[in-house]
Write a protein that holds these residues in place. Structure first.
Motif, PDB file in Angstrom:
ATOM      1  N   ALA A   1      31.405  74.069  90.942  1.00  0.00           N
ATOM      2  CA  ALA A   1      31.796  75.194  91.937  1.00  0.00           C
ATOM      3  C   ALA A   1      32.245  76.448  91.288  1.00  0.00           C
ATOM      4  CB  ALA A   1      33.084  74.216  92.649  1.00  0.00           C
ATOM      5  N   ASP A   2      32.640  76.454  90.283  1.00  0.00           N
ATOM      6  CA  ASP A   2      32.955  77.647  89.442  1.00  0.00           C
ATOM      7  C   ASP A   2      31.784  78.514  88.766  1.00  0.00           C
ATOM      8  OD1 ASP A   2      35.608  77.258  89.798  1.00  0.00           O
ATOM      9  OD2 ASP A   2      36.033  76.265  88.002  1.00  0.00           O
ATOM     10  N   GLY A   3      30.695  77.894  89.278  1.00  0.00           N
ATOM     11  CA  GLY A   3      29.315  78.464  88.407  1.00  0.00           C
ATOM     12  C   GLY A   3      29.261  78.709  86.961  1.00  0.00           C
ATOM     13  N   LYS A   4      30.200  77.725  86.240  1.00  0.00           N
ATOM     14  CA  LYS A   4      30.026  78.040  84.730  1.00  0.00           C
ATOM     15  C   LYS A   4      28.876  77.276  83.964  1.00  0.00           C
ATOM     16  CE  LYS A   4      35.206  77.991  84.619  1.00  0.00           C
ATOM     17  NZ  LYS A   4      36.278  77.297  83.991  1.00  0.00           N
ATOM     18  N   VAL A   5      28.366  76.000  84.744  1.00  0.00           N
ATOM     19  CA  VAL A   5      27.107  75.568  84.261  1.00  0.00           C
ATOM     20  C   VAL A   5      26.207  75.147  85.421  1.00  0.00           C
ATOM     21  CG1 VAL A   5      28.168  74.299  82.466  1.00  0.00           C
ATOM     22  CG2 VAL A   5      28.146  73.267  84.725  1.00  0.00           C
ATOM     23  N   PRO A   6      24.766  75.081  85.125  1.00  0.00           N
ATOM     24  CA  PRO A   6      23.887  74.597  86.241  1.00  0.00           C
ATOM     25  C   PRO A   6      24.448  73.304  86.916  1.00  0.00           C
ATOM     26  CG  PRO A   6      22.577  75.207  83.976  1.00  0.00           C
ATOM     27  CD  PRO A   6      24.038  75.228  83.558  1.00  0.00           C
ATOM     28  N   SER A   7      23.932  73.090  87.968  1.00  0.00           N
ATOM     29  CA  SER A   7      24.330  72.074  88.724  1.00  0.00           C
ATOM     30  C   SER A   7      23.644  70.606  88.122  1.00  0.00           C
ATOM     31  CB  SER A   7      23.812  72.203  89.996  1.00  0.00           C
ATOM     32  OG  SER A   7      23.784  70.803  90.949  1.00  0.00           O
ATOM     33  N   SER A   8      24.617  69.610  87.965  1.00  0.00           N
ATOM     34  CA  SER A   8      23.805  68.195  87.607  1.00  0.00           C
ATOM     35  C   SER A   8      23.960  67.131  88.510  1.00  0.00           C
ATOM     36  CB  SER A   8      25.024  67.752  86.357  1.00  0.00           C
ATOM     37  OG  SER A   8      26.294  67.709  87.015  1.00  0.00           O
ATOM     38  N   GLY A   9      24.411  67.835  89.922  1.00  0.00           N
ATOM     39  CA  GLY A   9      24.215  66.703  90.741  1.00  0.00           C
ATOM     40  C   GLY A   9      25.439  65.827  91.083  1.00  0.00           C
ATOM     41  N   GLY A  10      26.363  65.978  90.107  1.00  0.00           N
ATOM     42  CA  GLY A  10      27.655  65.323  90.550  1.00  0.00           C
ATOM     43  C   GLY A  10      27.713  63.854  89.844  1.00  0.00           C
TER      44      GLY A  10
ATOM     45  N   ASP B   1      32.913  67.534  86.649  1.00  0.00           N
ATOM     46  CA  ASP B   1      31.558  68.144  86.887  1.00  0.00           C
ATOM     47  C   ASP B   1      31.468  69.011  87.945  1.00  0.00           C
ATOM     48  OD1 ASP B   1      30.866  67.236  84.550  1.00  0.00           O
ATOM     49  OD2 ASP B   1      29.226  65.773  85.050  1.00  0.00           O
ATOM     50  N   LEU B   2      32.063  68.522  89.271  1.00  0.00           N
ATOM     51  CA  LEU B   2      31.940  69.211  90.425  1.00  0.00           C
ATOM     52  C   LEU B   2      32.898  70.411  90.492  1.00  0.00           C
ATOM     53  CD1 LEU B   2      31.407  66.279  93.207  1.00  0.00           C
ATOM     54  CD2 LEU B   2      29.543  67.860  92.302  1.00  0.00           C
ATOM     55  N   GLU B   3      34.114  70.466  89.674  1.00  0.00           N
ATOM     56  CA  GLU B   3      34.726  71.414  89.733  1.00  0.00           C
ATOM     57  C   GLU B   3      34.047  72.465  89.010  1.00  0.00           C
ATOM     58  OE1 GLU B   3      38.505  69.998  88.459  1.00  0.00           O
ATOM     59  OE2 GLU B   3      39.054  69.284  90.267  1.00  0.00           O
ATOM     60  N   VAL B   4      33.513  72.326  87.739  1.00  0.00           N
ATOM     61  CA  VAL B   4      32.732  73.345  86.845  1.00  0.00           C
ATOM     62  C   VAL B   4      31.594  73.837  87.726  1.00  0.00           C
ATOM     63  CG1 VAL B   4      31.557  73.455  84.829  1.00  0.00           C
ATOM     64  CG2 VAL B   4      33.655  72.075  85.034  1.00  0.00           C
TER      65      VAL B   4
END
Length: 231
Positions: free
Chosen positions: A105-114, A100-103
């Protein structure tokens, strides 16, 4: 007296009963783990393992200098099971958070907090597996626990063991239904532990019963929110 000595001998009195501090502390770690699990935090797993280690010494008290209460083999055994399954859950949630954190960082999805898991409903075959495993495992373990001299009614100890195993596995998989398995465990666990003299754990189970219902609805809402976000 060292901290280890204190941990294994310290008690406090409630009415006419002596309560082990390590029973209270072990359950406190378990509660913290449950809170972390509801928030889908990876740290819930190692915190829970610490509580499991402490409670293992409580339920096999005859091996740790406490001959005043009965040993509960199912309760002790489930602490070992918890540790094994928790290692699996810890690794699984860490991997999910990493992805999730990799995605993110790529800006592909809104932040979910990891968070460590995305709650989802089990499929009907998976639900059938949970029910069959809970009932079948209880029936299979009851004669074994009886032969080992577990506290009666032995089926209740076996039910708690199997339910705990399946609930922990369900949490690792991210199934929303795992909270309801905990409710089934708590309903049986409260009277069993109270009758055996484990009053602190029994009262904690009462709280867990209410807490697991809250956790169920929290994960349900998270699942609905994430489903809407993907549409």
């Amino acid at each position: 007296m060292t901290m280890i000595d204190w941990l294994f001998t310290a008690t406090f009195t409630v009415g006419a009963e002596q309560i082990l501090w390590r029973e209270v502390i072990g359950n406190a770690f378990g509660l913290a783990s449950a809170l972390g699990g509801m928030r889908r935090k990876v740290w819930a797993w190692p915190v829970g393992i610490v509580g499991n280690l402490l409670l293992f010494t409580v339920f096999l008290g005859s091996l740790f200098g406490d001959a005043g209460r009965v040993d509960m083999l199912g309760q002790a055994g489930r602490q070992v099971m918890f540790i094994a399954v928790s290692v699996y859950g810890w690794m699984r949630w860490r991997e999910t958070r990493r992805q999730d954190l990799e995605v993110r960082a790529d800006g592909k999805v809104p932040s979910s907090g990891g968070e460590g898991v995305h709650p989802r409903w089990a499929t009907w075959p998976q639900r059938a597996f949970l029910v069959v495993a809970l009932v079948g495992g209880t029936l299979a373990l009851t004669p074994l626990f009886t032969a080992l001299g577990s506290y009666k009614p032995v089926w209740a100890d076996a039910w708690i063991f199997m339910g705990s195993l399946l609930a922990t596995y369900g949490m690792a998989r991210g199934w929303v239904e795992f909270w309801l398995i905990w409710v089934a465990v708590d309903v049986v666990g409260v009277p069993l532990l109270w009758s055996a003299g484990y009053f602190a754990t029994s009262l904690m189970y009462v709280f867990y019963g209410a807490f697991t219902l809250v956790g169920f609805f929290v994960w349900w809402r998270v699942n609905r929110r994430e489903q809407v976000a993907t549409i």
